[in-house]
Design an enzyme around this catalytic site. Structure first.
Site, PDB file in Angstrom:
ATOM      1  N   PHE A   1       4.181  11.583  -8.094  1.00  0.00           N
ATOM      2  CA  PHE A   1       3.502  11.554  -9.384  1.00  0.00           C
ATOM      3  C   PHE A   1       4.400  12.085 -10.505  1.00  0.00           C
ATOM      4  O   PHE A   1       4.260  11.672 -11.671  1.00  0.00           O
ATOM      5  CB  PHE A   1       2.198  12.374  -9.318  1.00  0.00           C
ATOM      6  CG  PHE A   1       1.251  12.091 -10.433  1.00  0.00           C
ATOM      7  CD1 PHE A   1       0.475  10.942 -10.423  1.00  0.00           C
ATOM      8  CD2 PHE A   1       1.142  12.952 -11.508  1.00  0.00           C
ATOM      9  CE1 PHE A   1      -0.393  10.663 -11.457  1.00  0.00           C
ATOM     10  CE2 PHE A   1       0.279  12.677 -12.559  1.00  0.00           C
ATOM     11  CZ  PHE A   1      -0.486  11.526 -12.532  1.00  0.00           C
TER      12      PHE A   1
ATOM     13  N   ALA B   1       7.851   8.642  -1.416  1.00  0.00           N
ATOM     14  CA  ALA B   1       7.132   8.070  -0.272  1.00  0.00           C
ATOM     15  C   ALA B   1       5.678   8.501  -0.379  1.00  0.00           C
ATOM     16  O   ALA B   1       5.366   9.690  -0.204  1.00  0.00           O
ATOM     17  CB  ALA B   1       7.737   8.552   1.043  1.00  0.00           C
ATOM     18  N   VAL B   2       4.819   7.549  -0.698  1.00  0.00           N
ATOM     19  CA  VAL B   2       3.384   7.835  -0.778  1.00  0.00           C
ATOM     20  C   VAL B   2       2.739   7.227   0.462  1.00  0.00           C
ATOM     21  O   VAL B   2       2.802   6.012   0.678  1.00  0.00           O
ATOM     22  CB  VAL B   2       2.757   7.262  -2.063  1.00  0.00           C
ATOM     23  CG1 VAL B   2       1.364   7.863  -2.270  1.00  0.00           C
ATOM     24  CG2 VAL B   2       3.627   7.558  -3.281  1.00  0.00           C
TER      25      VAL B   2
ATOM     26  N   THR C   1      -8.236   9.948   1.665  1.00  0.00           N
ATOM     27  CA  THR C   1      -8.911  10.077   0.368  1.00  0.00           C
ATOM     28  C   THR C   1      -8.333   9.089  -0.639  1.00  0.00           C
ATOM     29  O   THR C   1      -7.346   8.397  -0.367  1.00  0.00           O
ATOM     30  CB  THR C   1      -8.724  11.499  -0.206  1.00  0.00           C
ATOM     31  OG1 THR C   1      -7.353  11.647  -0.582  1.00  0.00           O
ATOM     32  CG2 THR C   1      -9.081  12.560   0.824  1.00  0.00           C
TER      33      THR C   1
ATOM     34  N   HIS D   1      -6.711   9.897  -3.090  1.00  0.00           N
ATOM     35  CA  HIS D   1      -5.512  10.484  -3.679  1.00  0.00           C
ATOM     36  C   HIS D   1      -4.346   9.491  -3.670  1.00  0.00           C
ATOM     37  O   HIS D   1      -3.597   9.377  -4.633  1.00  0.00           O
ATOM     38  CB  HIS D   1      -5.130  11.744  -2.891  1.00  0.00           C
ATOM     39  CG  HIS D   1      -4.279  12.705  -3.657  1.00  0.00           C
ATOM     40  ND1 HIS D   1      -4.722  13.354  -4.787  1.00  0.00           N
ATOM     41  CD2 HIS D   1      -3.007  13.129  -3.457  1.00  0.00           C
ATOM     42  CE1 HIS D   1      -3.769  14.136  -5.246  1.00  0.00           C
ATOM     43  NE2 HIS D   1      -2.711  14.005  -4.462  1.00  0.00           N
TER      44      HIS D   1
HETATM   45  N1  INI Z   1       3.146  12.850  -3.384  1.00  0.00           N
HETATM   46  C1  INI Z   1       3.969  12.006  -2.758  1.00  0.00           C
HETATM   47  O1  INI Z   1       5.129  11.828  -3.185  1.00  0.00           O
HETATM   48  N2  INI Z   1       3.551  11.327  -1.659  1.00  0.00           N
HETATM   49  C2  INI Z   1       2.286  11.467  -1.158  1.00  0.00           C
HETATM   50  O2  INI Z   1       1.960  10.822  -0.121  1.00  0.00           O
HETATM   51  C3  INI Z   1       1.405  12.368  -1.814  1.00  0.00           C
HETATM   52  N3  INI Z   1       0.067  12.557  -1.295  1.00  0.00           N
HETATM   53  O3  INI Z   1      -0.314  11.915  -0.308  1.00  0.00           O
HETATM   54  O4  INI Z   1      -0.725  13.324  -1.841  1.00  0.00           O
HETATM   55  C4  INI Z   1       1.871  13.060  -2.948  1.00  0.00           C
HETATM   56  N4  INI Z   1       1.068  13.922  -3.617  1.00  0.00           N
HETATM   57  C5  INI Z   1       1.584  14.895  -4.565  1.00  0.00           C
HETATM   58  C6  INI Z   1       1.721  14.320  -5.968  1.00  0.00           C
HETATM   59  O5  INI Z   1       2.792  13.403  -6.051  1.00  0.00           O
HETATM   60  C7  INI Z   1       2.005  15.433  -6.985  1.00  0.00           C
HETATM   61  O6  INI Z   1       3.217  16.065  -6.677  1.00  0.00           O
HETATM   62  C8  INI Z   1       0.898  16.491  -7.038  1.00  0.00           C
HETATM   63  O7  INI Z   1      -0.371  15.899  -7.164  1.00  0.00           O
HETATM   64  C9  INI Z   1       1.147  17.441  -8.244  1.00  0.00           C
HETATM   65  O8  INI Z   1       1.048  16.722  -9.478  1.00  0.00           O
END
Ligand code: INI
Length: 156
Positions: free
Chosen positions: A57, A80-81, A86, A88
Site C-alpha cells: 500500500f 506481493a499481495v 478478508t 483487506h
Molecule cells: N501488504 C502487502 O504488501 N502484502 C499483503 O499481502 C498485505 N496484506 O495481506 O495485508 C499487505 N498489507 C499491509 C499494507 O500494504 C500496508 O503496509 C498496511 O496496511 C499499512 O498501511
C-alpha cells in the site's frame, strides 16, 4: 511507416526500485531478480537505488517521490499481495495497482508494476523464479524498454 521500440540496453539509465517489506520472503526474490536483470542489461550498480517500504500500500507513495525527483529514468515497484480471508487483499492490491498506474501517467516517468497479486504462497513463489517465471526480471526489462522508448517518443 516508422516503427519504434525501446531497446533493452540499460547503459546510462538510472533506476529506483521501490520494494515492500511485507511478504519479504517473496519480495526479496523479486528484488534479486530485478537487480540481476538490470545489471545483465548494462546498468551500473551505482545507478540503482533500492527503497524499502512497509507494504504494497505504501509503494505508490515512495514511487511518486522517486518519479518526481528527476533522479531516475524509471521506477520499478515490487510487492506481493497474497489473498487472505478478508477484504483487506482487495484494498491493498487495488490501492497499489491504481496508485502505480496513476503515478506513471501523471509524471510521464515509466513506473513499472512488479507487484504480485495472488491467491496463495505457492502462486507467489512460482512467479518469483519458479515455474511461472520471474516477475522481478520481467519488471526490470520493462523498465529499460520503457525508459528508452520514452526518450524516442517524448516531445520535451
Ligand atoms: N501488504 C502487502 O504488501 N502484502 C499483503 O499481502 C498485505 N496484506 O495481506 O495485508 C499487505 N498489507 C499491509 C499494507 O500494504 C500496508 O503496509 C498496511 O496496511 C499499512 O498501511
Amino acid at each position: 511507416m516508422p516503427v519504434i521500440e525501446g531497446a533493452l540496453d540499460g547503459a546510462g539509465l538510472r533506476v529506483c526500485i521501490v520494494v515492500a517489506r511485507w511478504n519479504e520472503f517473496v519480495t526479496r526474490k523479486l528484488l534479486d531478480g530485478a537487480e540481476s536483470a538490470l545489471q545483465h542489461r548494462g546498468i551500473a550498480k551505482d545507478d540503482v537505488t533500492v527503497a524499502w517500504v512497509p507494504g504494497a500500500f505504501e509503494v505508490p507513495t515512495a514511487a511518486n517521490w522517486a518519479a518526481r525527483s528527476g533522479r531516475f529514468d524509471a521506477v520499478i515497484c515490487i510487492g506481493a499481495v497474497i489473498r487472505g480471508d478478508t477484504a483487506h487483499f482487495e484494498y491493498v492490491a487495488g490501492g497499489a495497482t491504481e496508485g502505480i498506474g496513476r503515478i506513471a501517467l501523471e509524471t510521464g516517468v515509466p513506473v513499472i508494476f512488479g507487484v504480485l497479486t495472488v491467491d496463495n504462497v505457492e502462486q507467489a513463489m512460482s512467479r518469483a523464479g519458479g515455474k511461472d517465471g520471474h516477475k522481478g526480471e520481467e519488471a526490470a526489462q520493462a523498465a529499460i524498454e520503457m525508459a528508452n522508448l520514452r526518450r524516442l517518443l517524448r516531445a520535451d
